[in-house]
Design a protein around this motif. Structure first.
Motif, PDB file in Angstrom:
ATOM      1  N   ARG A  63      -1.527 -22.879 -72.783  1.00 56.87           N
ATOM      2  CA  ARG A  63      -1.979 -21.289 -71.865  1.00 56.87           C
ATOM      3  C   ARG A  63      -1.226 -20.250 -72.716  1.00 56.87           C
ATOM      4  NH1 ARG A  63      -4.394 -22.873 -66.995  1.00 56.87           N
ATOM      5  NH2 ARG A  63      -3.992 -25.303 -66.475  1.00 56.87           N
ATOM      6  N   PHE A 109      -0.637 -26.238 -58.896  1.00 55.56           N
ATOM      7  CA  PHE A 109      -1.145 -26.574 -60.335  1.00 55.56           C
ATOM      8  C   PHE A 109      -1.995 -28.015 -60.054  1.00 55.56           C
ATOM      9  CE2 PHE A 109       2.640 -24.700 -60.007  1.00 55.56           C
ATOM     10  CZ  PHE A 109       2.711 -23.639 -61.135  1.00 55.56           C
ATOM     11  N   ARG A 133       2.708 -30.929 -69.220  1.00 55.18           N
ATOM     12  CA  ARG A 133       3.209 -29.581 -68.961  1.00 55.18           C
ATOM     13  C   ARG A 133       2.250 -28.771 -68.614  1.00 55.18           C
ATOM     14  NH1 ARG A 133       8.379 -27.939 -69.542  1.00 55.18           N
ATOM     15  NH2 ARG A 133       8.746 -29.533 -71.141  1.00 55.18           N
ATOM     16  N   TRP A 134       2.008 -28.035 -67.541  1.00 53.55           N
ATOM     17  CA  TRP A 134       1.264 -27.159 -66.959  1.00 53.55           C
ATOM     18  C   TRP A 134       0.906 -26.053 -67.847  1.00 53.55           C
ATOM     19  CZ3 TRP A 134       1.304 -22.244 -65.484  1.00 53.55           C
ATOM     20  CH2 TRP A 134       0.049 -21.493 -65.137  1.00 53.55           C
ATOM     21  N   SER A 135       1.865 -25.415 -68.620  1.00 52.68           N
ATOM     22  CA  SER A 135       1.844 -24.228 -69.498  1.00 52.68           C
ATOM     23  C   SER A 135       1.391 -24.456 -70.860  1.00 52.68           C
ATOM     24  CB  SER A 135       3.163 -23.409 -69.338  1.00 52.68           C
ATOM     25  OG  SER A 135       4.045 -24.237 -69.773  1.00 52.68           O
ATOM     26  N   ASP A 136       1.306 -25.839 -71.302  1.00 54.74           N
ATOM     27  CA  ASP A 136       1.086 -26.188 -72.624  1.00 54.74           C
ATOM     28  C   ASP A 136      -0.403 -25.749 -72.801  1.00 54.74           C
ATOM     29  OD1 ASP A 136       3.379 -27.346 -73.217  1.00 54.74           O
ATOM     30  OD2 ASP A 136       2.892 -29.221 -73.164  1.00 54.74           O
ATOM     31  N   PHE A 162      -0.093 -16.334 -71.500  1.00 54.15           N
ATOM     32  CA  PHE A 162       0.382 -15.437 -70.310  1.00 54.15           C
ATOM     33  C   PHE A 162       0.540 -13.885 -70.669  1.00 54.15           C
ATOM     34  CE2 PHE A 162       1.700 -19.936 -69.855  1.00 54.15           C
ATOM     35  CZ  PHE A 162       1.116 -20.081 -68.589  1.00 54.15           C
ATOM     36  N   ASP A 213       6.284 -23.197 -63.485  1.00 56.27           N
ATOM     37  CA  ASP A 213       5.702 -24.150 -64.425  1.00 56.27           C
ATOM     38  C   ASP A 213       5.925 -25.674 -63.884  1.00 56.27           C
ATOM     39  OD1 ASP A 213       4.391 -25.304 -66.551  1.00 56.27           O
ATOM     40  OD2 ASP A 213       5.981 -24.499 -67.719  1.00 56.27           O
ATOM     41  N   GLU A 223       9.812 -19.400 -62.905  1.00 56.03           N
ATOM     42  CA  GLU A 223      10.045 -18.704 -64.055  1.00 56.03           C
ATOM     43  C   GLU A 223      10.405 -17.104 -63.831  1.00 56.03           C
ATOM     44  OE1 GLU A 223       9.667 -19.989 -67.125  1.00 56.03           O
ATOM     45  OE2 GLU A 223       9.589 -21.894 -66.205  1.00 56.03           O
ATOM     46  N   LYS A 236       3.366 -16.043 -66.194  1.00 52.83           N
ATOM     47  CA  LYS A 236       3.652 -17.396 -65.584  1.00 52.83           C
ATOM     48  C   LYS A 236       4.887 -17.340 -64.371  1.00 52.83           C
ATOM     49  CE  LYS A 236       5.869 -19.966 -68.295  1.00 52.83           C
ATOM     50  NZ  LYS A 236       6.305 -21.084 -69.261  1.00 52.83           N
ATOM     51  N   GLU A 264       2.756 -21.549 -55.538  1.00 55.93           N
ATOM     52  CA  GLU A 264       1.812 -21.786 -56.783  1.00 55.93           C
ATOM     53  C   GLU A 264       1.347 -23.341 -56.734  1.00 55.93           C
ATOM     54  OE1 GLU A 264       1.281 -19.294 -59.070  1.00 55.93           O
ATOM     55  OE2 GLU A 264       2.607 -17.937 -57.928  1.00 55.93           O
ATOM     56  N   SER A 289       6.889 -12.458 -67.372  1.00 53.21           N
ATOM     57  CA  SER A 289       5.482 -12.660 -67.705  1.00 53.21           C
ATOM     58  C   SER A 289       4.425 -13.091 -66.553  1.00 53.21           C
ATOM     59  CB  SER A 289       5.207 -13.774 -68.900  1.00 53.21           C
ATOM     60  OG  SER A 289       5.376 -15.152 -68.457  1.00 53.21           O
TER      61      SER A 289
END
Length: 109
Positions: A58, A79, A53-56, A60, A40, A96, A37, A77, A35
């Motif tokens: 969001r 964040f 959590r960065w991806s919460d 993708f 993370d 990921e 992402k 990456e 994906s």
């Protein structure tokens, strides 16, 4: 295949994370991402509870992409954890992709 991960955290009001994956081997490594992402970050407090959590929250893209790292090359990456509460934390960065890779760092806000 030889990949190495590092996670740096800079605290300056917000927390800036820099997650890097480096090919430390002698041959190219191709990473496949399922994906949009690519990495993370999860942050736990001293009790082991995940506090950020960065991806919460969001979304993708659902598109397979690949990145080839030649020997010595890296991907990075970045964040940002905005307005974190004071405390001591452990942050875990994870790649990921189709290669399991993670690293941790401790930080104090």
């Amino acid at each position: 295949m030889s990949l190495d991960a590092t996670l740096d955290a800079t605290v300056n009001g917000d927390v800036q994370f820099s997650f890097r994956v480096t090919n430390t081997g002698t041959t190219a490594v191709t990473l496949t991402f399922p994906s949009g992402k690519r990495a993370d970050i999860a942050v736990e407090d001293e009790s082991g509870s995940t506090v950020w959590r960065w991806s919460d929250g969001r979304m993708f893209t659902q598109m397979i992409t690949r990145a080839t790292l030649e020997p010595g090359e890296q991907i990075e990456e970045s964040f940002t954890w905005s307005d974190p509460p004071p405390g001591r934390y452990v942050a875990r960065g994870t790649l990921e992709a189709d290669h399991d890779l993670a690293t941790e760092t401790e930080l104090t806000v």
